[in-house]
Write an enzyme that holds these catalytic residues in place. Sequence first.
Site, PDB file in Angstrom:
ATOM      1  N   ILE A 134       8.789  38.119   2.454  1.00 38.08           N
ATOM      2  CA  ILE A 134       7.725  37.502   3.253  1.00 38.08           C
ATOM      3  C   ILE A 134       6.611  38.494   3.572  1.00 38.08           C
ATOM      4  O   ILE A 134       5.442  38.113   3.684  1.00 38.08           O
ATOM      5  CB  ILE A 134       8.309  36.854   4.535  1.00 38.08           C
ATOM      6  CG1 ILE A 134       7.256  35.999   5.239  1.00 38.08           C
ATOM      7  CG2 ILE A 134       8.878  37.924   5.482  1.00 38.08           C
ATOM      8  CD1 ILE A 134       6.764  34.834   4.431  1.00 38.08           C
ATOM      9  N   GLU A 136      11.911  31.678   9.046  1.00 37.93           N
ATOM     10  CA  GLU A 136      13.091  32.017   9.847  1.00 37.93           C
ATOM     11  C   GLU A 136      14.045  32.922   9.090  1.00 37.93           C
ATOM     12  O   GLU A 136      14.002  33.028   7.868  1.00 37.93           O
ATOM     13  CB  GLU A 136      13.845  30.763  10.289  1.00 37.93           C
ATOM     14  CG  GLU A 136      14.090  29.709   9.221  1.00 37.93           C
ATOM     15  CD  GLU A 136      14.820  30.149   7.992  1.00 37.93           C
ATOM     16  OE1 GLU A 136      15.885  30.797   8.145  1.00 37.93           O
ATOM     17  OE2 GLU A 136      14.344  29.855   6.871  1.00 37.93           O
ATOM     18  N   GLY A 148      14.000  31.097   2.388  1.00 29.30           N
ATOM     19  CA  GLY A 148      13.516  30.973   3.757  1.00 29.30           C
ATOM     20  C   GLY A 148      12.492  32.047   4.074  1.00 29.30           C
ATOM     21  O   GLY A 148      11.712  32.436   3.194  1.00 29.30           O
ATOM     22  N   GLU A 149      12.474  32.520   5.320  1.00 29.75           N
ATOM     23  CA  GLU A 149      11.533  33.541   5.826  1.00 29.75           C
ATOM     24  C   GLU A 149      10.103  33.023   5.928  1.00 29.75           C
ATOM     25  O   GLU A 149       9.221  33.727   6.423  1.00 29.75           O
ATOM     26  CB  GLU A 149      11.502  34.800   4.935  1.00 29.75           C
ATOM     27  CG  GLU A 149      12.834  35.510   4.764  1.00 29.75           C
ATOM     28  CD  GLU A 149      12.723  36.752   3.868  1.00 29.75           C
ATOM     29  OE1 GLU A 149      11.629  37.059   3.372  1.00 29.75           O
ATOM     30  OE2 GLU A 149      13.763  37.413   3.672  1.00 29.75           O
ATOM     31  N   GLY A 150       9.834  31.833   5.395  1.00 30.36           N
ATOM     32  CA  GLY A 150       8.460  31.336   5.298  1.00 30.36           C
ATOM     33  C   GLY A 150       7.862  31.541   3.916  1.00 30.36           C
ATOM     34  O   GLY A 150       6.673  31.281   3.702  1.00 30.36           O
TER      35      GLY A 150
END
Lengths: 321, 321
Positions: free
Chosen positions: B85, B143, B285-287
């Site tokens: 990210i 997240e 995830g993580e954006g």
Amino acid sequence: GDARAADAAAARDGMLTKPPGSLGRLEEIVAWLARWQGRYPPVMDQPQTCVFAGNHGIAEAGISAYPQVVTEQMVLNFERGGAAINQLSAELGARMTVVPLELDRPVRNFLHAPAMTEAESLAAFNAGMRAVRPDGSVLCPGEMGIGNTTSASALCLALLGGPAVEWCGRGSGVSSDVLQRKAQIISEGVERHRESIGDGLDALRILGGREIAAMAGAILAARLLAIPVMLDGFICSVAALALHCSGPDSLAHCMVGHASMEPGHRRLLAHLGLRPLLDLDLRLGEGTGAVLGAILAKAALRCHLGMATFAEAGVDSGTAV
Amino acid sequence: GDARAADAAAARDGMLTKPPGSLGRLEEIVAWLARWQGRYPPVMDQPQTCVFAGNHGIAEAGISAYPQVVTEQMVLNFERGGAAINQLSAELGARMTVVPLELDRPVRNFLHAPAMTEAESLAAFNAGMRAVRPDGSVLCPGEMGIGNTTSASALCLALLGGPAVEWCGRGSGVSSDVLQRKAQIISEGVERHRESIGDGLDALRILGGREIAAMAGAILAARLLAIPVMLDGFICSVAALALHCSGPDSLAHCMVGHASMEPGHRRLLAHLGLRPLLDLDLRLGEGTGAVLGAILAKAALRCHLGMATFAEAGVDSGTAV
């Protein structure tokens, strides 16, 4: 392709701070860049967009929403920076090459004669080969040519068969009546020349156009120069099809930037066994979908090169559960 | 939403040198930015990525390939710039905010007790609201939280019903045995708390986690601040679902960056009526998927603002045929 370079990419991907494989197609892209640039790490510092423009005799059949003069007007627009492909190329940081191909001498209407002579077709193919810069990181071929979706649909019908109407779409935006007419035109055109069409390059000469032949030349030249190719939409993929007919391996260095709204494109990609990166309802051509794919490739490579490994970051790597 | 700003975007799109609508979803993105920023032209100069991290008591059930300590280790990795990210945010030019949420106090295992008290859930929701910078062009929530796909799957089962197994996936990469166990765990958890779950926010408190509640708060805050939200994958979309249950209009300012490999995500998006921009087999995830979507949005806006109109370029506009 350089399998060692691709393996080196995969090896580093397995050490980066993320579950193995969790960056999906971004990991696939990096391995593809490495394999076809023939080096690890690969680079994305010099992408090239090449936009080829040609005119089509078949345009006189009234199968476009735009008059033929728009091809030349758009070439000026490309040269002045006003088209979509200029903006997307700038966003990518790509050098853009514009190659107008004898716009004052449209290829012949394939309903009446082969679109090009062998010399004309070869000249266009060679112009495409010459346009590729040898130091490019990735090549994004694009096109402009009023009438060229009809030409591309005819090529698909000639080379892959099937109901003519399934290869036809609305191009720049025509009515259902014109859509029917396109299907009839390509059926007649293919019927007229069936005896003369032996392979993909014959079809390209007889039913294609200079910008399509040039894209085929550019795709081939990129292979010889160790430059991966990001294909654009329907017309560009039809140029690739002409090469593919001569040798299925000839597209191994290509990814497909996007799936076009032109319905023949998805059919054609299924035939070629290629999965597009993006599906954004684009139907513009010019190389726009290819450049968007290359923008993803640049982001993918930045991730790959800039991320920390588990060891560097002091993050526990996973265990199988 | 500002319909006038969206109309202004559509009006300019109709004048640009391309067939109307031919940039497909790129045109949709620009109108969306204008509508939810409430201005024309919209901007993309200050995108924000917000990564929320939380720990989950349910992790003790052995449903992840990684130990719980990895949540905190990854927060350090985010702060030092080593995660995916970070790299994608840098490519976009986004400011990145990392918000660890009481990592030393995991939310309770929902098999035994509600994950959070009302005060804890509210505190996490508020932390999410506060993390949104008021001058952002677009918000990309993300997240990190070992065990949080199990929590997200339980939320879907509680709020949308259906066979538990269809909401479960391999998360960071677990075996088929663990996949079955996840389905059984979420069934038991939802059964245990069924009487207490009245609405989306109840479900978030009882089955969710701090990072999920925080993403819900951030999505709401962005709406109040006139900042469009690019949603990420499964966990992020579940946070959005909790809001959606309280009012379907509450996600009108959201687009979805990508469809995750987590199979529940596609099911959930169908329920929410949202079409993802990308489909790249990501499951990190993580954006990351949100930021890739925002990279497309930036390219789309550049096209929109930088292209010439038919009049400026002296290009004939089309006629219906």
